[in-house]
Design an enzyme around this catalytic site. Structure first.
Site, PDB file in Angstrom:
ATOM      1  N   ASP A 100       0.859  -1.174   0.000  1.00 42.83           N
ATOM      2  CA  ASP A 100       0.000   0.000   0.000  1.00 42.83           C
ATOM      3  C   ASP A 100       0.909   1.242   0.000  1.00 42.83           C
ATOM      4  OD1 ASP A 100      -2.333   1.606   0.339  1.00 42.83           O
ATOM      5  OD2 ASP A 100      -1.983   1.652   2.493  1.00 42.83           O
ATOM      6  N   ASP A 119      -0.192   5.025   1.047  1.00 41.36           N
ATOM      7  CA  ASP A 119      -0.415   5.981   2.127  1.00 41.36           C
ATOM      8  C   ASP A 119      -0.308   5.314   3.494  1.00 41.36           C
ATOM      9  OD1 ASP A 119      -1.027   8.393   0.576  1.00 41.36           O
ATOM     10  OD2 ASP A 119      -2.781   7.267  -0.085  1.00 41.36           O
ATOM     11  N   GLU A 153      -1.229  10.527   4.618  1.00 38.27           N
ATOM     12  CA  GLU A 153      -2.216  10.283   3.570  1.00 38.27           C
ATOM     13  C   GLU A 153      -2.175  11.424   2.559  1.00 38.27           C
ATOM     14  OE1 GLU A 153      -4.469   7.727   3.363  1.00 38.27           O
ATOM     15  OE2 GLU A 153      -3.987   6.716   5.254  1.00 38.27           O
ATOM     16  N   SER A 173      -2.180   0.939  -4.835  1.00 38.71           N
ATOM     17  CA  SER A 173      -2.823   1.951  -3.998  1.00 38.71           C
ATOM     18  C   SER A 173      -4.207   2.315  -4.508  1.00 38.71           C
ATOM     19  CB  SER A 173      -1.938   3.211  -3.968  1.00 38.71           C
ATOM     20  OG  SER A 173      -2.582   4.273  -3.304  1.00 38.71           O
ATOM     21  N   LYS A 193      -7.349  -4.303  -5.637  1.00 36.76           N
ATOM     22  CA  LYS A 193      -6.035  -4.669  -5.086  1.00 36.76           C
ATOM     23  C   LYS A 193      -5.822  -6.178  -5.163  1.00 36.76           C
ATOM     24  CE  LYS A 193      -5.026  -0.763  -2.057  1.00 36.76           C
ATOM     25  NZ  LYS A 193      -4.427  -0.359  -0.786  1.00 36.76           N
ATOM     26  N   ASP A 207      -2.080  -0.855   5.831  1.00 36.72           N
ATOM     27  CA  ASP A 207      -2.549  -0.420   7.148  1.00 36.72           C
ATOM     28  C   ASP A 207      -4.044  -0.285   7.290  1.00 36.72           C
ATOM     29  OD1 ASP A 207      -3.111   3.013   7.251  1.00 36.72           O
ATOM     30  OD2 ASP A 207      -2.495   2.001   5.421  1.00 36.72           O
TER      31      ASP A 207
END
Length: 301
Positions: A89, A91, A98, A177, A222, A245
């Site tokens: 990922d 951010d 972010e 992302s 994703k 996260d």
């Protein structure tokens, strides 16, 4: 032995003292495990102990007993630990913060946009719903705001080393992302990923339209990216690693051979058993059994 107990502390810490290791060995015995000798990956910072026993019972018992020390405690299968594909990922994982929250400072709707981000990463609203809503609030924003936001982007310390090391040992690395290619393409080059996959921004006359051309890279997107890269690289699922996260990362983390919750939100840590809360991105190397002497700081593109 069947399993490995992994212990990793922060990059600038030396928490794995002889006293703590003695305590861990006692705790393993209390959890009914038959443990082998400790293997040091980085003196006083990262170590692993092979064992046979109930892996879930060991994980829960050791985490319960070691809540007072800043050490990541994880249990992994002993076989096939080094992965050939890394998906990360962006951010709050590959980079600090972010990007959309930073971009929102150039609008009159920052509080609303930031709240939507919180709702999304904590799994309280659907990712696609919040992304569409956030971009609608950025309609009319000049593209110069993107450049100003980019100047504030910082890689998460240790991520360049994690990516360079895996690439140097033959792995393929991708930044995947739900953000936008304006940022992911730059982060890809900054950190050293092989590839980036993200959403596009629609711009007309130098301003954002607030619309996102399909297909949107959402949680299912994703997973599709992971499956596509597995096919392209002719890899099996156990050979893959994913790290993230937020709640939108959960399906990707669950699909990967090794899914890692990186400073994960509560909902992520409920779904994913491997956590890195203290170690930083180089922790994903220790989880694969890399020793600090094998780390690579940079690798040619």
């Amino acid at each position: 032995m069947t399993f490995v107990l992994s212990l990793i502390c922060a990059p600038d810490a030396a928490e794995l003292t002889p006293a703590l290791i003695e305590r861990v060995n006692h705790d393993l015995q209390a959890a009914g495990a038959e443990a082998g000798p400790i293997a040091w990956l980085d003196p006083e910072r990262a170590a692993e102990i092979p064992f046979d026993g109930d892996d879930d019972a060991v994980l829960q018992e050791l985490r319960r007993r070691l809540t007072d020390v800043p050490v990541d405690v994880n249990v992994l299968g002993a076989a096939g630990r080094r992965k050939k594909l890394l998906l990360s990922d962006m951010d709050a994982t590959a980079i600090i913060g972010e990007t959309l929250d930073e971009l929102s400072t150039f609008t009159a709707h920052k509080a609303e946009i930031d709240n939507l981000t919180r709702q999304s990463v904590n799994g309280l609203m659907s990712f696609t719903e919040t992304l569409v809503a956030r971009m609608a609030l950025m309609r009319g924003l000049p593209v110069d705001a993107l450049a100003q936001t980019w100047r504030k982007v910082e890689p998460t310390p240790g991520m360049k080393t994690a990516v360079a090391t895996m690439r140097a040992h033959g792995a393929y690395t991708a930044l995947v992302s739900g953000g936008f290619t304006y940022f992911t393409s730059r982060v890809r080059d900054l950190i050293g990923f092989d590839r980036d996959i993200a959403n596009e921004l629609e711009v007309v006359d130098g301003r954002l339209t607030g619309l996102i051309p399909p297909p949107i890279i959402d949680p299912a997107g994703k997973v599709a990216a992971l499956q596509r890269l597995m096919t392209e690289r002719r890899l099996a699922q156990p050979e893959t690693l994913a790290i993230g996260d937020g709640s939108n990362d959960i399906p990707m983390l669950q699909e990967a051979g090794l899914g890692i919750a990186f400073c994960g939100k509560p909902k992520v840590k409920q779904a994913i058993s491997i956590w890195l809360d203290h170690a930083g991105p180089t922790g994903l190397l220790y989880l694969q059994g890399y020793k600090c002497g094998e780390f690579v700081e940079d690798v040619a593109s």
